[in-house]
Motif scaffolding. Structure first.
Motif, PDB file in Angstrom:
ATOM      1  N   CYS A 117       0.845  -1.195   0.000  1.00 25.73           N
ATOM      2  CA  CYS A 117       0.000   0.000   0.000  1.00 25.73           C
ATOM      3  C   CYS A 117       0.881   1.247   0.000  1.00 25.73           C
ATOM      4  O   CYS A 117       2.082   1.171   0.224  1.00 25.73           O
ATOM      5  N   THR A 146      -2.486   6.063   2.397  1.00 26.83           N
ATOM      6  CA  THR A 146      -3.328   6.865   1.511  1.00 26.83           C
ATOM      7  C   THR A 146      -3.972   6.082   0.378  1.00 26.83           C
ATOM      8  O   THR A 146      -4.969   6.515  -0.175  1.00 26.83           O
ATOM      9  N   LYS A 147      -3.406   4.917   0.022  1.00 29.87           N
ATOM     10  CA  LYS A 147      -3.920   4.213  -1.148  1.00 29.87           C
ATOM     11  C   LYS A 147      -3.591   2.724  -1.076  1.00 29.87           C
ATOM     12  O   LYS A 147      -2.496   2.337  -0.680  1.00 29.87           O
TER      13      LYS A 147
END
Length: 173
Positions: A117, A146-147
């Motif tokens: 991630c 964040t992602k």
């Protein structure tokens, strides 16, 4: 991008004291971030020369902690696809880092933060001198995810994927 995450439980490497750690992969294309990291490492180096190393100036390439992901490992093996086009830092801490999502809410489920991630890490650099070995350490303070992205290195599939083709029929329920 995060790799080799050990941020919920400390981990021991080669018999050393257990620490929290993460490998931070930084895209080479993010020149602004790379320059900021290089500047912070240089500041830590300059401080270590006077504060820890008694005025001695070891070669920067021998002490720097920012590494080229395109270069082979010490044993000559390729680092893998995730490292291509990246620099990387090995960040460690004796205490657990704070871990939040992009809404700045704490992440408490270890399955939510995984190798692969993306996010941000707050880090600090400092020189060390241990048994004659000098270098710059990267300290891990906090992490923000964040992602999501593809998991790295686990080689593990999900249970749902492993059993997707199992047909129980009517008599096996």
């Amino acid at each position: 991008r995060f790799s080799f995450l050990h941020v919920f439980e400390p981990h021991s490497f080669e018999g050393a004291a257990s620490k929290y750690s993460a490998v931070l992969l930084i895209p080479k294309s993010d020149t602004k971030l790379v320059e900021a990291i290089q500047k912070a490492i240089q500041l830590a180096y300059d401080a270590a020369v006077t504060e820890r190393w008694g005025g001695k100036k070891p070669l920067m390439d021998k002490v720097a902690c920012l590494h080229d992901g395109d270069s082979p490992k010490d044993d000559g093996e390729d680092r893998g696809e995730a490292y291509k086009g990246m620099y990387f830092l090995n960040a460690k801490s004796s205490s657990q880092p704070g871990i939040v999502d992009k809404s700045r809410q704490p992440i408490i489920d270890p399955e939510e933060l995984y190798s692969g991630c993306w996010g941000y890490a707050s880090i600090a650099f400092s020189g060390y001198d241990s048994n004659g070995a000098r270098g710059i350490s990267c300290f891990l303070n906090n992490i923000m995810k964040t992602k999501d992205d593809e998991r790295l290195g686990s080689g593990k599939t999900s249970a749902a994927d492993d059993f997707a083709d199992v047909d129980f029929g009517d008599d096996e329920l």
